[in-house]
Structure formats: C-alpha cells, structure tokens
Design a protein around this motif. Structure first.
Motif, PDB file in Angstrom:
ATOM      1  N   GLN A  71       0.837  -1.210   0.000  1.00 36.83           N
ATOM      2  CA  GLN A  71       0.000   0.000   0.000  1.00 36.83           C
ATOM      3  C   GLN A  71       0.869   1.257   0.000  1.00 36.83           C
ATOM      4  O   GLN A  71       0.588   2.225  -0.712  1.00 36.83           O
ATOM      5  CB  GLN A  71      -0.898  -0.017   1.249  1.00 36.83           C
ATOM      6  CG  GLN A  71      -1.985   1.035   1.217  1.00 36.83           C
ATOM      7  CD  GLN A  71      -3.039   0.698   0.168  1.00 36.83           C
ATOM      8  OE1 GLN A  71      -3.587  -0.387   0.155  1.00 36.83           O
ATOM      9  NE2 GLN A  71      -3.285   1.624  -0.729  1.00 36.83           N
ATOM     10  N   ARG A  72       1.927   1.214   0.799  1.00 41.56           N
ATOM     11  CA  ARG A  72       2.811   2.376   0.932  1.00 41.56           C
ATOM     12  C   ARG A  72       3.360   2.804  -0.434  1.00 41.56           C
ATOM     13  O   ARG A  72       3.400   3.981  -0.768  1.00 41.56           O
ATOM     14  CB  ARG A  72       3.959   2.021   1.883  1.00 41.56           C
ATOM     15  CG  ARG A  72       4.630   3.219   2.529  1.00 41.56           C
ATOM     16  CD  ARG A  72       5.689   2.768   3.537  1.00 41.56           C
ATOM     17  NE  ARG A  72       5.145   1.831   4.492  1.00 41.56           N
ATOM     18  CZ  ARG A  72       5.567   0.567   4.698  1.00 41.56           C
ATOM     19  NH1 ARG A  72       6.581   0.103   4.007  1.00 41.56           N
ATOM     20  NH2 ARG A  72       4.996  -0.215   5.575  1.00 41.56           N
ATOM     21  N   GLU A  73       3.753   1.835  -1.231  1.00 40.46           N
ATOM     22  CA  GLU A  73       4.288   2.153  -2.564  1.00 40.46           C
ATOM     23  C   GLU A  73       3.184   2.616  -3.500  1.00 40.46           C
ATOM     24  O   GLU A  73       3.370   3.559  -4.271  1.00 40.46           O
ATOM     25  CB  GLU A  73       5.000   0.931  -3.160  1.00 40.46           C
ATOM     26  CG  GLU A  73       6.272   0.529  -2.421  1.00 40.46           C
ATOM     27  CD  GLU A  73       7.344   1.602  -2.478  1.00 40.46           C
ATOM     28  OE1 GLU A  73       7.553   2.177  -3.565  1.00 40.46           O
ATOM     29  OE2 GLU A  73       7.979   1.874  -1.426  1.00 40.46           O
ATOM     30  N   VAL A  74       2.057   1.939  -3.429  1.00 42.53           N
ATOM     31  CA  VAL A  74       0.946   2.301  -4.317  1.00 42.53           C
ATOM     32  C   VAL A  74       0.483   3.729  -4.022  1.00 42.53           C
ATOM     33  O   VAL A  74       0.132   4.483  -4.935  1.00 42.53           O
ATOM     34  CB  VAL A  74      -0.208   1.281  -4.166  1.00 42.53           C
ATOM     35  CG1 VAL A  74      -1.480   1.792  -4.829  1.00 42.53           C
ATOM     36  CG2 VAL A  74       0.210  -0.058  -4.766  1.00 42.53           C
ATOM     37  N   ASP A  75       0.514   4.095  -2.741  1.00 43.24           N
ATOM     38  CA  ASP A  75       0.075   5.447  -2.379  1.00 43.24           C
ATOM     39  C   ASP A  75       0.957   6.527  -3.007  1.00 43.24           C
ATOM     40  O   ASP A  75       0.500   7.654  -3.234  1.00 43.24           O
ATOM     41  CB  ASP A  75       0.059   5.614  -0.852  1.00 43.24           C
ATOM     42  CG  ASP A  75      -1.108   4.856  -0.228  1.00 43.24           C
ATOM     43  OD1 ASP A  75      -1.985   4.391  -0.993  1.00 43.24           O
ATOM     44  OD2 ASP A  75      -1.127   4.701   1.004  1.00 43.24           O
ATOM     45  N   LYS A  76       2.201   6.198  -3.286  1.00 38.55           N
ATOM     46  CA  LYS A  76       3.090   7.181  -3.927  1.00 38.55           C
ATOM     47  C   LYS A  76       2.604   7.554  -5.325  1.00 38.55           C
ATOM     48  O   LYS A  76       2.956   8.600  -5.850  1.00 38.55           O
ATOM     49  CB  LYS A  76       4.514   6.630  -4.032  1.00 38.55           C
ATOM     50  CG  LYS A  76       5.214   6.462  -2.691  1.00 38.55           C
ATOM     51  CD  LYS A  76       6.667   6.049  -2.914  1.00 38.55           C
ATOM     52  CE  LYS A  76       7.335   5.643  -1.620  1.00 38.55           C
ATOM     53  NZ  LYS A  76       8.597   4.933  -1.870  1.00 38.55           N
ATOM     54  N   ARG A  77       1.845   6.636  -5.920  1.00 32.43           N
ATOM     55  CA  ARG A  77       1.294   6.870  -7.254  1.00 32.43           C
ATOM     56  C   ARG A  77       0.032   7.716  -7.200  1.00 32.43           C
ATOM     57  O   ARG A  77      -0.443   8.216  -8.215  1.00 32.43           O
ATOM     58  CB  ARG A  77       0.930   5.519  -7.883  1.00 32.43           C
ATOM     59  CG  ARG A  77       1.441   5.269  -9.278  1.00 32.43           C
ATOM     60  CD  ARG A  77       0.791   4.016  -9.819  1.00 32.43           C
ATOM     61  NE  ARG A  77      -0.131   4.321 -10.883  1.00 32.43           N
ATOM     62  CZ  ARG A  77      -1.437   4.522 -10.744  1.00 32.43           C
ATOM     63  NH1 ARG A  77      -1.997   4.437  -9.551  1.00 32.43           N
ATOM     64  NH2 ARG A  77      -2.188   4.793 -11.802  1.00 32.43           N
ATOM     65  N   ARG A  78      -0.506   7.852  -5.997  1.00 36.35           N
ATOM     66  CA  ARG A  78      -1.760   8.569  -5.811  1.00 36.35           C
ATOM     67  C   ARG A  78      -1.601  10.018  -6.255  1.00 36.35           C
ATOM     68  O   ARG A  78      -0.578  10.649  -5.992  1.00 36.35           O
ATOM     69  CB  ARG A  78      -2.130   8.507  -4.331  1.00 36.35           C
ATOM     70  CG  ARG A  78      -3.505   8.988  -3.999  1.00 36.35           C
ATOM     71  CD  ARG A  78      -3.792   8.758  -2.515  1.00 36.35           C
ATOM     72  NE  ARG A  78      -4.181   7.379  -2.241  1.00 36.35           N
ATOM     73  CZ  ARG A  78      -4.447   6.902  -1.019  1.00 36.35           C
ATOM     74  NH1 ARG A  78      -4.305   7.688   0.036  1.00 36.35           N
ATOM     75  NH2 ARG A  78      -4.820   5.661  -0.865  1.00 36.35           N
ATOM     76  N   PRO A  79      -2.609  10.576  -6.911  1.00 32.09           N
ATOM     77  CA  PRO A  79      -2.522  11.975  -7.328  1.00 32.09           C
ATOM     78  C   PRO A  79      -2.252  12.872  -6.128  1.00 32.09           C
ATOM     79  O   PRO A  79      -2.907  12.732  -5.094  1.00 32.09           O
ATOM     80  CB  PRO A  79      -3.898  12.257  -7.930  1.00 32.09           C
ATOM     81  CG  PRO A  79      -4.699  11.018  -7.821  1.00 32.09           C
ATOM     82  CD  PRO A  79      -3.834   9.924  -7.338  1.00 32.09           C
ATOM     83  N   GLY A  80      -1.288  13.747  -6.238  1.00 34.98           N
ATOM     84  CA  GLY A  80      -0.914  14.598  -5.115  1.00 34.98           C
ATOM     85  C   GLY A  80      -1.809  15.827  -4.995  1.00 34.98           C
ATOM     86  O   GLY A  80      -2.846  15.942  -5.653  1.00 34.98           O
ATOM     87  N   ALA A  81      -1.385  16.723  -4.183  1.00 34.83           N
ATOM     88  CA  ALA A  81      -2.159  17.944  -3.973  1.00 34.83           C
ATOM     89  C   ALA A  81      -1.695  18.997  -4.976  1.00 34.83           C
ATOM     90  O   ALA A  81      -1.563  20.167  -4.653  1.00 34.83           O
ATOM     91  CB  ALA A  81      -1.966  18.432  -2.548  1.00 34.83           C
ATOM     92  N   THR A  82      -1.449  18.559  -6.180  1.00 35.49           N
ATOM     93  CA  THR A  82      -0.908  19.475  -7.176  1.00 35.49           C
ATOM     94  C   THR A  82      -1.840  19.575  -8.366  1.00 35.49           C
ATOM     95  O   THR A  82      -2.624  18.660  -8.618  1.00 35.49           O
ATOM     96  CB  THR A  82       0.472  19.001  -7.655  1.00 35.49           C
ATOM     97  OG1 THR A  82       0.802  19.723  -8.832  1.00 35.49           O
ATOM     98  CG2 THR A  82       0.461  17.528  -8.008  1.00 35.49           C
ATOM     99  N   VAL A  83      -1.722  20.662  -9.075  1.00 34.07           N
ATOM    100  CA  VAL A  83      -2.516  20.830 -10.284  1.00 34.07           C
ATOM    101  C   VAL A  83      -2.166  19.790 -11.335  1.00 34.07           C
ATOM    102  O   VAL A  83      -2.886  19.595 -12.302  1.00 34.07           O
ATOM    103  CB  VAL A  83      -2.316  22.225 -10.894  1.00 34.07           C
ATOM    104  CG1 VAL A  83      -2.875  23.284  -9.938  1.00 34.07           C
ATOM    105  CG2 VAL A  83      -0.848  22.489 -11.179  1.00 34.07           C
TER     106      VAL A  83
END
Lengths: 363, 363, 363, 363
Positions: C41-53
């Motif tokens: 999960q920790r690695e997959v979360d890195k792929r998650r869209p960030g708080a960026t445009v």
C-alpha cells in the motif's frame, strides 16, 4: 521453432542427418568448468553402434569439435557451440522414397507441416542422429552435475520382452558397459541378443525399456506446479525419437496398488530423513525427495524394417508399398541409453541451477 | 517459479488450498471469444465430488468469477483472470501434523524447499484443489479448440485393477458422464465402485488410469525436436498431483511388439491419408498425424489414507506415526478426468496457436 | 500475449481501467520475505494523485489486497497475487467517443488489433491505471533488493522544459517526497508547478524527464549479449505509457563527446575499483560496474487534453473533432516517478536472482 | 545465459572475437524461404570497414557459411546455423593488457563476472565483431519481412556533433550506400569525415546517432503491456555495443512540447486512417499505428583510443596507465548502421509472427 530446452541451462539443437553437420549450442554454462573435446567425445562414443547385431553398420566417425565458449581448456561463461561434421552420407535411397512415407516415421507429418521443403534425407531433423546433439550437451551437463555429486546412470532393462533382473546402482554402474546392449544383467543381455538376432533375420525389429537413475540428488529440485521434475524430465525424454511412454517409480504399476502399499513411509537413517521404499521414484509433489530418481522410458521397435510395408504415394495419392533399405538398427534401445542419460543430465542441471546449486563461476 | 505454462496461450496458476482463493491468469487468448462465468463454471463443476464413495465430503462451492479480460461477454485480447474464493476451510488437522510429513505427499519436499514458510494448510500449493485452476484455464482452451473443431474427451479406463472395455469415441462421449466414475463401460464402473468401497472400508485407497483423446486434430501440431506433442502434453499432465506415468498410443506395450506389428500402415480413406491402426496414438515425430491423439495417464492411489502410517517428526528428528484425518477421496481418478481434459486442451490450444490456426481476433 | 516480464522474478499484469480490478501475479519470489498489504500500500500510495494541479481529481482508493502467496506475514515461495478493486468508475464519456480515437492514445491501434472487442473504457489495458500493477510488483521487488542493500530512487529532473539542478543521491532521497512533483530541487519544482498550471489553464499538457538511480548495485548484473542491463531496463521502462526515450549515463549527449571525454577512467578508492566519472551510467558491456546505475526516461506530454483535436470517426470513416473530457493529469511525470522505480526494481531483482544473489529461502 | 532473443523467431548468438568463429542459430524461420550464402554475405559485407578513415584496418574476410536449415536453396523449417570462421587474429596486445581494463569497455565487468576464465582476447563476447552474428540473423529476418512488404532502412544522422539534414525515405534509400558514412546527406557526410579525421589525428574518437526506419509496417504489431514495440526494439538495439540511448518519434524532444503539439491528429488519406504528423514514431500504446516506425540510437564514441588513459592493474590493485593499441575504428557509427537494421528486422519479424502475418510454410 521448438529446438531449445532449459530455462537457465539452455540448449539449442541444430543440424540434419544428411546435412553438413549436427550441432548444439549451450547457453548458461558457468565459467570455469574444465572442458575439452575429449570430454564430449567420450560421451558421444557411447552412442556409437556397438559390436552387436542391434546396430547400424553406418560408420559414424562423429568427431566432436568445440567451436566456441572455451578458453585455455575451461568454459568462459559464453555460449558453447559443439559440432560434428557429417560424413559417409548416401541419400539416394531417400530420394527414391521421397513421397512414400515410411510407417512409424515422421516422413508424413513433416511433409504436411513443412511441405516440399522438408529435408527428408536420412530423416532430416527426425533422425536418431540428432540425438548426438543431445549427448554433446549432456556431456557438459554431466560434468556440471558431477561438481555437485549428482550421478546419472541409464541402462537397458527390457528388450523384445526379455527383462533384466533388478540390480543395485553399484552393480549397474559396473556392468552397464560390459555388453553392447548396456544391460546390467549379463544373462538377460545374452537372451536379448538372441531376440534381436531373430528379429533381424526376419527383417523385423524390436523395442524395449530403458531405466534412468539419478543418484545423490539433493532434496528440493523441481519447480511446481508446472515445472515439476517429472514433467520436465518427461518432456526432455520425449524428445528422443521412438519414446512413447515414461513412468516414475512404481509408475503404471502403482495404479494397481493400494495407497498403503504405494506410499513410501518416512524413516531416519544416518541422521537423514529417507523413505523406506521408493515407489515415488525420488519425486514427491514434483520435487526431488533425496531418494534415487527412477524413470523408465518405453522405446518402440525401430520403425525402419526391411520387409515390405503398406504406405501411400503422397504425390499420386494412391496406395503403394515400400521396403526401407539402408542401414538401420534392429533395436535402437542400447544406443538410446546414453541419450536418456544426457537428457536427464540436461534437465537436472537446469533444475540444479534454478535451485541455486551451481555457482556463476566455478573456482 | 514454475507456475506458468504455454508459449502463446500462457496460463499462470496461483492460490492455495486453504488460502483466500485459487486462481489463474490466461495470457494470449484472442479477442472475440464469447466467454461467461457459466462457461467456466460448467467445467469446474465436473471436478466436483460426485455422489460416489470415491469422493471427499468437502463441500466445495467453487463459484467461478471472471476478474478481467472480458467485456460485453467476449474476451478482449487482454489477460483473463479467473478466481474461486475458498470457503469451508478447517486447517486445524494440518496444524497438528505440521512437522509430520504424510507419506506420498509433498509435505516433506516442500518443507525442505521452502522452509518453515511453506503454507502447509490443506497441502497448500500441492493440494488437488489447485487443479481447479487448471480446469478454469482448460474451459477457455476448450472453447478455443471448439472453434477449430478439436474435441477433447477423457475417461476412466481402469481403477484398482478393474479395466473398462475399449469403446469408440462416440460411445465414450455419450456415457462418460453417466456414472460418477466417468467410465464409459457401465459394467466396469459398477465393479470399480465395489473396489473403491472395499478400499474405503479398509481405510485404504486405490488408483487407476485415465485415457485422454483429442479428436479431429489436424496434421502438423507439435514443434520438434524439443517441443514435441508428446513432450508438452506429458509435461502438462505431470502437473496433476498423483500422476506417475504417461504413455501414447501403444505406449509401454509397444516395447513388446515387433516393428512390423507396431508400425501403422498408411492408406487413403475418403481422399485423406490416414493410418490403418493407431499405435502411434496420433503422433509421429512429435507432430500430430491426423489420427486421434491417445494418451494414458497413470494415477497413483490417493496418498491420504485413514490408517496409521510410519513417518518422522521433522522437528524432533524421530520416528512417529500418523493417521491422516480430514475428508479425502478414496480414489482420486474420476475427479482427475476433467483435469486431464483441461491440461490436454491448454497444451493443444498452445500448439494450435503456434501453428497459426487460431486468429488474433475471432470474428 | 505479452503481459509477463522477468525470467526468474516473473510478473504478470492483468485488469483494466474500468473493469472489476487491476492485479498482478509474481512468480519467483523466494519464501521467507516478510510481506504485508501495508508494505505494498505504501508504494501504491506514492502513485496517488498529489495535492498538485498536475494530477487528476479521480479519487482512487487503491486499496491493495494480497490474494495468495503469503502465510503468517511471510511469502511462501508460491506465486503472489496482488489486487486492487476498481471504484469510482464512470465510463459514459468513453462510450461516446468509442469510435473517435484520441490522438496520442492507443485507441486506434487497439481497435485495429483487437477489433470491436477491445475494452476501450478508460483506456482499458492502455490506461495509466495499469501501472498500479507495476507498482505493486515493484513493492515486492524493492523489499527483496533491500535485503541485498540495493536501493532504487527515481525523481523528476525536468518538466515542460524546466530542469532541476543535479543533486547527490543523499539530497535526492531526502527531498524527492517533499513536493508533489517529486523533484529534488525545490526551486525548480516551483517553476515546474507554474508551467503545469499555465498548460492546464490553456487546456494543454506538458511532459518531462524522470531520472532513475540504482545505488549499491554489485558488479556483475546483466546477461549479455541480449539480456543486457540497459536492454532489459529499457524494455521494462517502455511498458510505462507515454515513455518515448531512454538513455543511460551520458546517453544522447555522449554522441557529441570525444572518447577521451566519455570514457570513465578506473581508479582505486577504499580498496575498490571504481570509475572517476560515471558517463557509463553504471553499466559497461551490458553489465553493472558497481557505480550508480543512472537512467533517464522521457515522458511525453499527456495526450488527453481538454482542447478540441482533429480525429476520424472509425465507423463512418470521416473526419471528426474531439474534446477529451473526464479527469486527466496535465502532467503525468510526477505520478510516473514511483512507476519508474518499480520497473527498475522488478528488472534488477530479476538480474540479482540470475546472478544467484537472492537465496531460495530468506532466513 | 542471455544469448537468445525473440519469442517465435529466436536467434542465439555464439562465438568470440578471437575464438574459432562467430555464429548464430535461428529457430522459427518458416520453411520455403529462398536462402543462399550470398543473401547473407551481402548484408554482412555492409558491416565491412569501408574506404574511410572511420574504420579499422583489420582485414575481415567474413565469409558466411550456412551449416544447417536449408535444402535445395530454401529453408526447411529446421533451425538455421550461420557461421563465419575467424581469421587474421593477433591476440598478443590483449594478452599484455589482460589485467588492465580499458576504460569504456567491458573488460572490468567481464573479469568480475566470469573471473579469470573470461576470454578477453579482442574483447571476446563484448567485441563489435559479435554484431556480425546479428547481421547474419538480420539478413534472414529482412528476407521474411520483405515477403510482407516491410522495409527497414537505417542511416547515420549525426557524427561528432555534425547533423544531417532530414530526408524522405526515398532519398535515404537511394543515398545511404553512396558514402562510407552511410549518411543520406552528402554534404554532412563530408563534414563528418573531417570530424572523424581530426579525432583520429588526435588519437581520439567520436560517436553519433543512427536513425532506423521501418516502412510499410501494418497496424497492430506489438504485444503490450510488456512486450511493446518500443520495449522490444530497445532491448534488441541495446545489445549493440556502445549504444547508450534510444528514442522513438519525437523522443526526448517531446518532453519539451505541449500535448497539443506532440499529439498526432488522425485524418483519412486514400481511404486509410493515418496521422498528420508522426511524433509517435509509428507506435501508439506499444503497437504499430501504420506510420513509419522511427527510432534513433545514440552511439557513444569508440572507447578504444590510442592515447594514454588511466586505469588500474586488477591483479596488483594499483593505478596504471594504458594505451590501447591494435586496429580500431575512430568512429563506429557507420559500421553499426547495418547492425541497427538487423536488430530492427529481427524484432519486427518476431512481432509479425506473433501477429500471425508470416505463414508456417512459404509457398
């Protein structure tokens, strides 16, 4: 397509019976293995027709050459190419029966699959001669297995219905080369000789059974669920022409046993877990269990026989008859013995590598 | 390593007997094949324990789910993932005998190979339950083969020494599902039932032989010298737990025949080249010859038996005895019949693709 | 066909963007690796869209499940199946443009290759979402590499023409997660953000370059002549959608250097042979040389843009225009950073195994 | 391990720079392809050092022999073995610098990987000479591609910073062989010659960029997600020594474009769907889109230079300096042009087979 086998110790066979050569490349042999042409020649010579009525009279010199992969008498880690130039070739008989497929041979299937381009001369890729490429690769595999103390022995246990008495590995090792039939039971060997001679006189042929043993195999070789030890050994052994059946341990006879008879109880011997019996043929769940691996290989009677046979003319699409001339073994079994050893060695070598037992460089 | 098979139609099996699920991915299925969960369920249900004494009483719901690879009821060309969630699991018995390897099982070899990490519960990866993944893949393969008119039929021909009378394919097709033993000879089936019942009463088990047929196979499938039809079929079939022998056509009995008897003469029938007999089992030189492919598979007696057996305690390294509790088939043969069909289908599908017989998109 | 990669550490990706799930099987992971869903999960979360445009607004929960291959929190040696169920799916926009291929996307090629059966919803198999399966496999690979001290770090070095200042590995490791652009140069990151925002306002998109580093790689990984470290890394990295170029070390700029400049002189440092410079990017002759492996990956601008584009209606065979609606990243680069890490990890793990550096059981 | 490439059209390279020979086996070539030694010789001759200062003065006769796989001037469906015997070998220089790894070469990595057994003579397996085996295989692949009208053209587009003007395929085809630099822009070629000559005078070397084109490729080649057209082409091309970067279409320059610029709009031309521009380099989603495939290959400056370089003595573990004597190309780029063509051909041939475009027998 389909001329390579092995995942980490990968051999690729090439060449034809009546082409320029037969050869094999070996990719995955570690660096540092002492290897000379003599090492390979010794194994190839075991395939040479013996002084028996069983064998063809074709004079095969079969002089092995190393084309690549060694330097200063050792393997380098680069692919090894081994070659035998073909000699003593007479393709005239084959030309005559080009459109008359020999019963029991691949002539018909190869003609349909590859069309008129198939190299039919001497059976082409389907000739027993191609097994010389297996034996060359097997010679290298055996040397590698030797480093980790695994030994492979094959021997004839049945020919034309004559069965050899069961022997211990030590006896087999000592006597398998004592007769041209490669049978560890000299009495049976004599009777086999008579059966072969009789078949030869009647322009016919006989088959038999070869038993292959792998001794001192550590527990843990095999990669289930698909790359089982049985499965990959069987696949490798079915590459030998004329093989039509394979069984491990009690094999087909297990089907008539009760579970209580066929199960091999575990016990402790010299501080090691072993089984009391070996109905499993050294393999449980597709993985070696430390007992001798025992495989039996059914070899059909040589399809090339001198008597007249029914066939069809594929060009004219009409019935025809055919007498296979040329030099053929009345019984192919003894010459297949080193081939069985070779394909077992190639397969076990691959599994030993997959289990991490063979180092990348041999020191 | 070793959980994939097939070059162009590649299946990868995963899951454990007592884990969350058993599943399989299929890569290489063309787009356009109609495929629903019912199609696969139907095949999986054939593996379900019948109403016979032969089978375990474990209630396996075995509800198939398609996780990927289909859209609007057709395959898309993307990998297909098929899954069955495990239910009705009780691992307590296995916990108790964790260090007591069951004779005839993979417990010992898996313990040595994978160490204390091996999922021993219910046999883990070595359980017969894993064959449900083969059957799911086989269901897809059969649908593809059906498009090119290849039919696969397997049936029980021997159990506990009781042999069925040989039948024609039409009879087999019609009667194989008529009894839980999947035997096309109803009289023999009754006798087999008695033999199984007797073994069960004596807390023992029996084995048998399954015959697999592939009908309407075109000439030319098989990729020698290593990827022979016999070799790849054998490899696939040895993935089925308890299989210890494989033979094609006259198989081991060919070794006692003369070449003149065992060779199949060619003749012309309805404008087609066929062989008069089929001792070759439909395969010459590792390539299909157009005759029915005939393979026989030796299944050892179920190793799980209720009577006390000798084993060792792997932790304490001392002798021990063991009674295998839980629900086990007295005879695994009937349930292995659809698995034999499936592994044949998967293998033939791969060869059909290699021969270019299956289009990239099914229209 | 083509959904597996790796010889000994083999991953098979399955699932579709708008299907039931995306998943991956891993065959070849040794037994004994501690592995929980949190690790992945920790690695997959890195792929998650960030708080960026830069990123899509699709809410991807992406909750990882382990379906097989672990027991008591450790791998068992059996194949590992990892899965993420799809949620928050709206395929209506895709239905509308089913026959209007989006420029720069696989819509057209997939339609021709797989016909009307292609699962076009959300890009199907060609969606960036499929890279979640790469990241799941990469999480396992990274844990294995960690055991032999190999570390993989990727970071953004250029977006929309804005280049980051070169940094040392220690700085990169410390700062790559400090901004949603995964750029180790905070000043450049701010400028990149502006460039992305500008493109977004103009309904357009930008691309960029990711640098991947592998640190502490021992000398000797790579299996020339075909399975080179560069070749297999490149193949793995080109599986990431939008990647159009790969270079190692001085890469394309080497072509403008003299040999005397580009050659890395050898010297001895702390008793080890090292190179003074690293123009080779850690690879000589396709084999790791002990220096950091440096690869740069060119990511094209996101093809999905909100402005009108010319295309054709594949059904009516006439010109058409298209506005890609739905939620799309203006710049895919930051989200591709963990994917680059993952594919590097998967590839290096495979080579580490081929070199015998990973034991069959982790103790 | 690692000396085979291709799934259905599989080539295995063997041989060493200063061993007995270099050779290649090809498994998977259909039967019926007309093939003579001249066909292959013609391609191999393109690799021959030209009449330019760029090239080594080693006289390579490079006489191709077909050892297997053809009969009556056609392929048979059996594996093809092609061989060139080595001549004109002088290994004395290499013996002297055995423990002095040449900067930019594989000497060091090979010594660590294969130990003292590595065949270092002339670079052994890491020599540019090994690419003759690629060209032999490529000659066969090109003939097969020719049957389905696919054409491969490679040409030099940059050397030592001198760039050629972009040309249309027709111009390139016509002029690529007009100068020894294999550059389609004669003016640039002259300037490149000057740059090479200057580097040679300064005992230095230069690199450059080769562009490869595949024309008339049908839509649909490529097997994502892992076996993408970019990925497999890149892997094949990185097997060429000195290649350090690969890009497709707009490649690295795409990273500085907006999506609206880089996307290729679709349009209809002569009833066919095409793209207006070709920034994708003919590949979308890893699959050919019918436009020309365009790949650019970065070749580093020849590492063998005549000036003194810093290195270490690996035996004594101390600093040393080294002057690489012997005959070396100041610029390897022109001789790599036919090698790029060959590896492209081998890869595309494999994909064409996977897509079912090449029949099993060529009629």
């Amino acid at each position: 397509m389909g001329n390579s086998i092995g995942k980490l110790f990968t051999i690729t066979s090439f060449g034809e019976s009546h082409g320029r050569c037969v050869g094999v490349t070996i990719d995955g042999c570690p660096a540092g293995l002492p290897l000379t042409e003599e090492d390979i020649q010794r194994e190839v010579d075991k395939r040479r027709p013996g002084a028996t009525v069983a064998a063809t009279t074709r004079v095969e010199e079969d002089k092995v050459e190393i084309l690549s992969g060694t330097f200063n008498g050792h393997t380098t880690g680069a692919p090894i190419c081994l070659l035998i130039w073909n000699k003593d070739i007479d393709s005239s008989e084959y030309e005559k029966m080009r459109f008359l497929p020999r019963p029991g041979h691949a002539d018909y299937t190869a003609f349909i699959k590859y069309g008129r381009f198939n190299d039919f001369r001497g059976g082409g890729r389907f000739s027993g001669r191609i097994t010389a490429t297996f034996v060359m690769a097997g010679a290298v595999a055996k040397k590698l297995l030797n480093l980790i103390s695994i030994e492979i022995i094959a021997h004839t246990i049945e020919i034309g219905g004559v069965t050899a008495t069961a022997k211990e590995p030590d006896e087999i090792r000592g006597s398998v080369e004592s007769n041209p039939l490669k049978c560890a039971d000299p009495e049976a060997a004599k009777e086999m000789d008579r059966v072969i001679e009789k078949a030869r006189e009647e322009n016919d042929s006989v088959g038999g059974i070869i038993e292959g043993l792998a001794l001192n195999v550590p527990v843990g070789l095999g990669e289930p669920v698909f790359d089982t030890l049985e499965g990959d050994l069987a696949k490798a052994l079915f590459a030998i022409p004329a093989v039509k059946g394979i069984e491990f341990g009690s094999g087909f006879s297990a089907t008539r046993k009760r579970g209580s008879e066929n199960n091999d109880p575990f016990t402790i011997q010299n501080g090691q877990i072993v089984t009391v019996t070996n109905n499993a043929g050294g393999i449980l769940g597709g993985i070696s269990n430390g007992m001798p691996i025992v495989v039996r290989v059914a070899v059909k009677p040589t399809p090339s026989i001198a008597r007249s046979q029914e066939t069809v003319d594929m060009q004219k699409m009409q019935s025809a008859s055919l007498e296979v001339k040329g030099r053929h073994d009345t019984c192919i079994v003894p010459r297949a013995v080193p081939v069985v050893e070779s394909m077992m060695a190639v397969t076990l070598c691959d599994f030993a590598m997959r289990a991490g037992l063979v180092p990348e460089v041999i020191k």
